[in-house]
Structure formats: C-alpha cells, structure tokens
Design an enzyme around this catalytic site. Structure first.
Site, PDB file in Angstrom:
ATOM      1  CE1 TYR A 159      -3.617   2.528   0.450  1.00  0.00           C
ATOM      2  CE2 TYR A 159      -2.549   3.199   2.489  1.00  0.00           C
ATOM      3  CZ  TYR A 159      -3.507   3.405   1.508  1.00  0.00           C
ATOM      4  OH  TYR A 159      -4.339   4.494   1.595  1.00  0.00           O
ATOM      5  CG  ASP A 259       5.369   3.895   1.312  1.00  0.00           C
ATOM      6  OD1 ASP A 259       5.562   4.544   2.361  1.00  0.00           O
ATOM      7  OD2 ASP A 259       4.249   3.797   0.763  1.00  0.00           O
ATOM      8  CE  LYS A 287       0.739   5.011   8.586  1.00  0.00           C
ATOM      9  NZ  LYS A 287      -0.679   5.210   8.598  1.00  0.00           N
TER      10      LYS A 287
END
Ligand code: PMP
Length: 455
Positions: A159, A259, A287
């Site tokens: 993702y 990522d 995050k």
C-alpha cells in the site's frame, strides 16, 4: 457445537450493545459524508467506534467506554496520546511564533529536515509534504523525471496511499490476479484505468527468481521500483531478497523507493533501511514524524532531489509545492516526538513492551491450539490466523481474516481497541499493567472467538 453464524451474531450483538452512541453518530455521519467516514480506512462493520478523547495509552468513545489503544492512529503516535513534550512543543509555537503558519521558510523546517535527512540519507536532501500519499506521489514523479521513463514497478499487496498510480494490485482478488510469479496488474479503484495499469508492473514479494526476471525484462521501461520494505508494515522482506533487489536496481540504474510511512521510526529509529542496512534511492516517510499532525517527507540522493530546486532551469525542473509544507506546528510536534524517541533508550523501551505483548498473544493463541503466526519487527506486529508462515500477499490471503475480525470485535467489547484486522502499534505510553490487562482481555476474547474455528 454451536454454528459459526450463531457465535458471530453473539460477538456482533455484544459490540452493538456497548456502542449505541457510535451507532447513532454513524447514521448522522452518513448524511454528511459518503459512508459516514472521512477516510475509507476508518470504516468497519457494523459501525466504527466514534472516539471522544484520549490520554497516554487510553482512548474513550462517545459512550464512555475506555480502551487500551493499539491503533495509535494507524501507527502515527509513537509516544501515546497527548505526550507532555509534544503538547509543550505545540503550545510553544503559539508562544514563540504567534501563528501556526507563515508561508515562508522557517528555521524549524531546516533544523527538523536536517535531523530526518541525517537519519535516512546523510548525503541526500529532504522535502516535506503533508501526507504519506503526497510523499509517494512525489517519489514517483521524481523517479520518472530522473529516468525519463513512465512504468512503475510495485509489489502485490503493498500500500502506498490513495495515489492513483499506485492503487494497483493492493488488494486484488487472487482469482483475477494471475499467476503468483507474474501477477496481473489489477485496479484497486474505479478511476484507475488502463492507462495507469499499462504504466504498472506488479512484482511478487519475497520471490527473487520471478522478481529478477520481471525487472530485467522490463528494465528499459522502468522509472522505478517502489515497495513497503515490510509488507503492511509487518511482513519482512527476506534479507537476501532485499540485498538482491538493491544490487539489481543499482546495476540497472532504476531508482529504488522505500515507502517507510509505516516502518519509519517504528521498525527502527532509522526505519527498515536501518534494519536491512540498505539505503534506497528515495525514502518516503509520514505518520510518526508529524507527532500526531499531518505530514509526509521524501528523502533522496541529491541527484534525484536536485530538480526540485525552484531556482533551476524550468526545462529541467520538477514542480512541487504546498501551502502547508514544513508547517511550524507540525515541525515542532514532529521534532519533539523524534527527540523523545532518540533519548534515554525510549525507542528500545517501546520495542521491549511490544515484544512482551507479541509473545503473550502468540502463547495465548498456541495455548488455545489456534494455528497462527504473529509477525512484525520493532514496535508493531500482527497475528495471522490459520497459517504457519506469511511471506507475501497471497499467503496473507490464505489466513482466516473472518476469525481475526471477530476476535478483534470481541476485544473491543473487552476494552482493547484496534481497527479490526489491523496491526498492533505500541507507544511509549503503554505500561506493563496495560500489557497484563490486554492479555487478560485477549484470552477472554479468544475464548469467545475460538468457537468460530472449524473443528
Ligand atoms: N504509504 C504507506 C506504506 C502507508 O501505510 C500509508 C498510510 N497508511 C501511506 C503511504 C499514505 O499515508 P497518508 O495516509 O498519510 O496519506
């Protein structure tokens, strides 16, 4: 033996009985926003829990139920809710700067940017964005600009945010995803059409022979290879696989993009790159580095990053901007978070607490003869049910997700919160007492859910 459906209905009824306020708000929310949620990820059946306030490791919903929180906002909070240093850092912005945003460069973005760069690519450069999605978007644009090519290789099941170039084969139905050794690109979203799919190459994670073959045979059209170095934040790439991929992409001159939106500051302070001792060409972060406020970052070698220089010649520049990039409030809470994590062995403390919980959950599952594997590194992990190993998307798809969903709903009804089927993310605020209480609830919830397993 009671049927699976009867027990599922019982778990659901228990959940619904405890959360009437959330159910009512969900109905109201559906009249405000599609499906009642502002982000697809927030939805689950029968209705999400609407939270009202939080402190440390705890979170309270609109019905007054208290939970030990393991969602930690999908891993974004590594110090817990409302941590003192983060709170002071956000307040100091009002005291010292008097505003949340200046629209100019500030000393804070340079200082914090330097800290991030030194941890992820000492000889590189960094650019802040406002989300992980924006970071992966920029990473792909930079890779394309650098190589002059368009096709992006990604791994099945990985993702990278709501990014239309990368919403390919994130959650493909296995039946329509082709052979495991050469997956067919499958669109994850109505707007991701054939033009996107034809610019995509989908690779099988942890299958080196097939990955090598696919990368080599497509090397002339590849702008880059992007990956979650731990699939879904928890499934590690085999060390040899990761080393081979680094060498192959270097040899072929194809930018390798990690990522690390989930893994950055959670697998290690220096992310998965530190864990593997590999520096990719581009790293995406998000995050944790925002300290609970919206952020993303791209870190890369200066040759790849240089086209972002707005003083450069237009013909050789990559345009990138953002009103809120480097926002002082985010820089301040992000820096406070990173500094707390890096001192007094705090990162290791979170990892030690995580290990205790992970082991406890693992032995609770084996104690009840539930076949499972509990995997993850650093400060997050996830249990996969009815499988012995999980090395990629297709293995994960074989696990009993329905059981896991019911187990997690039963846990919510016993004061332990994580979004059903999501990974456990811990924080510095989680105490030994929290872990003890969680394990007691886990054993109880497991007792209820176990009757769902086929005998
Ligand atoms: N990449 C990864 C690996 C992620 O886990 C996420 C978010 N969960 C994103 C990108 C997107 O980040 P954001 O939600 O901040 O846009």
């Amino acid at each position: 033996m009671e049927s699976r459906q009867v027990n599922e209905a019982r778990i659901l009824a228990e959940y619904t009985r405890r959360t009437p306020g959330s159910a009512a708000l969900f109905e109201k929310a559906k009249r405000v926003t599609p499906g009642g949620v502002m982000a697809g990820i927030k939805f689950f059946r029968p209705h999400p829990v609407f939270m009202r306030r939080a402190a440390g490791s705890r979170i309270w919903d609109v019905d007054g139920n208290e939970y030990i929180d393991y969602l930690m906002s999908y891993g974004a909070l590594m110090l817990g809710h409302g941590q003192e240093a983060v709170r002071k850092a956000s307040e100091s912005v009002f005291h010292e700067i008097g505003t949340t945003v200046t629209g100019t460069p500030t000393e804070m973005e340079v200082e914090f940017g330097g800290i991030i760069r030194d941890l992820y690519n000492e000889s590189g450069l960094v650019r802040f964005t406002n989300s992980g999605l924006e970071a992966t978007l920029l990473a792909v644009r930079l890779a394309r600009a650098h190589t002059g090519k368009r096709c992006v290789a990604k791994f099945e099941g990985h993702y990278h945010g709501a990014n239309d170039q990368l919403l390919v084969s994130y959650m493909p139905p296995v039946a329509s995803a082709g052979k495991s050794e050469s997956p067919t690109p499958v669109s994850d979203s109505l707007d991701v059409d054939d033009s996107r799919l034809s610019d995509s190459l989908v690779l099988p994670f942890n299958d080196w022979e097939s990955t090598e073959k696919l990368v080599r045979s497509n090397s002339k059209r590849l702008a880059g290879v992007i990956m979650e170095p731990f699939e879904e934040g928890v499934i590690p790439g085999d060390r040899k696989f990761m080393r081979n991929l680094r060498s192959l992409t270097s040899d072929l001159g194809i930018p390798l993009i990690y990522d690390e939106v989930k893994t950055g500051f959670r697998v290690r302070v220096g992310g998965a790159s530190e864990y593997y001792s590999i520096t990719p060409d581009i790293t995406c972060l998000g995050k944790i580095i925002g300290g609970g406020l919206p952020i993303g970052a791209v870190v890369g070698g200066d040759e790849i990053m240089e086209p972002l220089d707005p003083a450069g010649d237009r013909a050789s520049s990559v345009f990138h901007s953002g009103t809120f990039n480097g926002n002082p409030l985010v820089m301040s809470t992000g820096r406070a978070t990173v500094e707390v994590l890096m001192r007094d062995g705090n990162f290791d403390k979170v990892v030690a607490t995580t290990e205790t919980l992970k082991k406890g959950i693992s032995s609770a599952l084996s104690g009840q003869q539930v076949r499972s594997c509990v995997i993850g590194e650093g400060a997050m992990f996830s249990p996969f049910i009815s499988v012995d190993t999980v090395r990629n998307y297709r293995d994960a798809e074989k696990s009993d997700v329905r059981f896991r969903r019911n187990l997690d709903l039963a846990l919510i009804s016993r004061g332990v919160y994580l979004k059903p089927t999501n990974r456990y993310c811990l924080s510095l605020a989680h105490s030994k007492e929290d872990i003890k209480q969680t394990l007691e609830s886990f054993v109880e919830a497991l007792g209820v859910a176990c009757s769902l397993l086929p005998s």
